[in-house]
Design a protein around this motif. Structure first.
Motif: not given
Length: 601
Positions: A298-300, A401-406, A420-436, A438-440
């Motif tokens: 329901d949240s998704f 991508l349909g779903l990203v689980i962190v 570099a790149p000094r990225y945070h995988a959790r935040n980057a995964a949320i952006v990647l999911a939105s580009m597809h 997908a839900k996170t």
């Protein structure tokens, strides 16, 4: 048709460079394809096309690209967009992202090689110096070497000035060779030299081997193995499988090849397990898990990101499995991120039982060849898959991508600190999911402050799972103020009386005890009690850890070791002592408190 291409190079450059497309390559070139381009002085790199156009740039001479490496692009939409977002958000170049994202085996780079001129004659009026002769002598052993290999062979450093002199005198030649580390894995396979269904040829084959029992045995083994493995198709069997099944030597196989019955050939195979798994359905959810599952669904509908705040052992992984199963049945892909490699090993068996060969693993312990194989599999295979991996998995070429689980989203291991790149995988995964589209799902028992704030503010959905699976009680946690205990002089070494008493109760009940300490060695620091001098690593400028077992100081950054001084080099006094305690010291102290109990560290 476009005549110019903008490319991204695997270099820390903050702009794209434009190259002219040769007329014979214009039709083959696509955005996302790899091309070989010249850059700098006699250097060639693998670049990736990001734009095709006809606008001539200003300020530099446009060079021509050398060749196109791919029949199909190695990047999917929206990977380039994702790279650009990371570069912009984490303040680095797209070239830095390219270097981190693409496996080395997909990057060709030029390597400078030095070749000996066998016709060189030393003139009498201009004799070679000793260093120059040493280089020529080293080069004479192989006639062609890379600059790095030549340095090792000659035992000399900084050989470039000497090479320049030899090059000017035409004693050596310098060239650039493109190299790549990737090699597909191949295996020898055996097939019949005649087509399936040719009964006359099959009878002739048996006639040829009826006087040679071992050859007849091998032919029968081939037919059995081929029919069993390929469901009635007499096409191919691996050489190893055939020899194992028939139990005869390779000389027999060679004789049958000479008779024209078998034909060996090389076939590219996977580096990963090809075992066929018997899959089973995910375990049924408990009532509390079913409620959480419905709340997540329901949240998704309202949020693209949802936080699953579930206490330890509440069964979050089982909920993940049901969500993954639903997404795979929709024909889409799933990215399951974990903070460290150890967790991928732990989860693999559980997920493999449910999803079989749909599960792919990706982490830094894989060789470069294995990473390239996973990359190409995702590019070529459009079937629904689940990728279980660590932070670098966000760069893989997902198709849909349909779903990203962190999982354990609060873990600091998701943050890349250097380089570099000094990225945070959790935040980057949320952006990647939105580009597809997908839900996170962010899962944890102890949410990061920023994640919990976003959930409480309504930016993320929030689902809470407050009971453990089968209603098992949570462990009792007893906090003890060690600083206060030290002030009251009640500590017994490095332990509080409460801890020692609880350990004694457990041991008396034939139970085991685990103690956690987040410092290696005997002591994390050594200090002079007289002048407060602290030894530091000369390479990393960090304090050194004392390891009593080896009686030496070690830098845990670069691994360099030092002898522990007997007297302080600053004040000359023999007052050097250890500060703090690590696992080695804990082990020693426990052995004193419980002398009859075995201790493992």
């Amino acid at each position: 048709m476009s005549t110019l291409a903008d490319v991204v190079l695997p270099l820390p450059l903050y702009k794209y460079f434009t190259y002219r497309i040769p007329s014979d390559l214009q039709e083959a070139l696509q955005i996302g394809s790899r091309v070989v381009v010249p850059f700098g002085r006699k250097k060639y790199y693998t670049a990736i096309v990001v734009r095709l156009h006809d606008v001539m740039p200003q300020g530099y001479e446009v060079k021509e690209l050398i060749s196109v490496l791919d029949e199909r692009p190695v990047l999917r939409r929206p990977q380039l967009q994702f790279w650009e977002w990371i570069a912009d958000y984490y303040l680095c170049s797209v070239g830095d992202v390219y270097k981190a994202a693409l496996p080395s085996g997909l990057k060709l780079e030029s390597e400078t090689t030095v070749t000996l001129n066998t016709d060189f004659e030393e003139p009498d009026d201009n004799r070679l110096k000793e260093r120059e002769w040493m280089l020529l002598a080293a080069l004479g052993k192989k006639s062609r070497m890379t600059v790095q290999d030549l340095e090792k062979e000659s035992g000399m450093r900084n050989i470039l000035p000497t090479l320049r002199v030899l090059l000017e005198r035409e004693a050596v030649f310098v060239s650039e060779q493109l190299k790549t580390n990737y090699r597909p894995k191949t295996e020898t396979y055996i097939r019949l030299t005649f087509q399936q269904g040719d009964d006359a040829a099959l009878r002739h084959a048996f006639e040829c081997v009826k006087q040679a029992k071992k050859q007849e045995m091998m032919l029968l083994s081939f037919l059995d193995l081929s029919l069993f493995m390929q469901k009635g198709k007499l096409r191919e069997v691996s050489r190893k499988s055939l020899l194992d099944r028939s139990g005869v030597s390779s000389a027999v196989l060679g004789a049958m090849v000479e008779k024209g019955l078998f034909e060996p050939y090389k076939k590219e195979i996977s580096r990963f397990e090809t075992e066929v798994y018997t899959v089973q359905e995910a375990a049924p959810l408990s009532n509390a898990q079913q409620v959480a599952y419905r709340q997540i669904s329901d949240s998704f509908k309202e949020h693209s990101v949802t936080l699953l705040h579930g206490v330890t052992s509440s069964g979050k992984t089982e909920i993940y499995a049901h969500l993954i199963d639903r997404v795979l049945h929709e024909g889409r892909q799933v990215l399951y991120l974990v903070p460290e490699i150890a967790l991928t090993t732990q989860l693999t068996n559980r997920l493999r039982k449910i999803f079989g060969d749909k599960l792919m693993i990706y982490h830094s312990k894989f060789s470069d060849n294995e990473r390239v194989e996973i990359w190409n599999t995702l590019l070529d295979d459009h079937s629904p898959r689940i990728v279980l991996g660590v932070r670098s998995s966000i760069f893989l070429p997902f198709g849909d991508l349909g779903l990203v689980i962190v999982d354990e989203e609060h873990e600091t291991s998701y943050k890349q600190y250097d380089p570099a790149p000094r990225y945070h995988a959790r935040n980057a995964a949320i952006v990647l999911a939105s580009m597809h589209g997908a839900k996170t799902l962010l899962g944890t028992a102890t949410p990061a402050v920023e994640t919990y704030f976003n959930a409480r503010q309504g930016k993320y959905g929030l689902v809470e799972l407050k009971s453990r699976f089968n209603d098992v009680e949570l462990p009792e946690i007893i906090p003890v103020d060690v600083r206060e205990m030290r002030k009251k002089n009640r500590m017994r070494g490095n332990f509080t009386p409460e801890l020692l008493n609880r350990m004694q109760v457990a041991l008396d009940g034939d139970e085991q005890v685990i103690l956690f300490q987040n410092r290696r060695g005997f002591a994390p620091m050594v200090e002079c009690k007289q002048c407060a001098w602290v030894p530091k690593c000369e390479h990393c400028d960090v304090s050194l850890t004392y390891h009593k077992r080896f009686n030496q100081l070690t830098c845990h950054y670069c691994g360099f070791t030092y002898e522990i001084p007997k007297v302080c080099p600053a004040c000359g006094q023999p007052t050097i002592g250890v500060m703090g305690f690590g696992t080695e010291r804990i082990e020693e102290d426990i052995a004193q408190h419980f002398p009859n109990i075995p201790v493992s560290r």
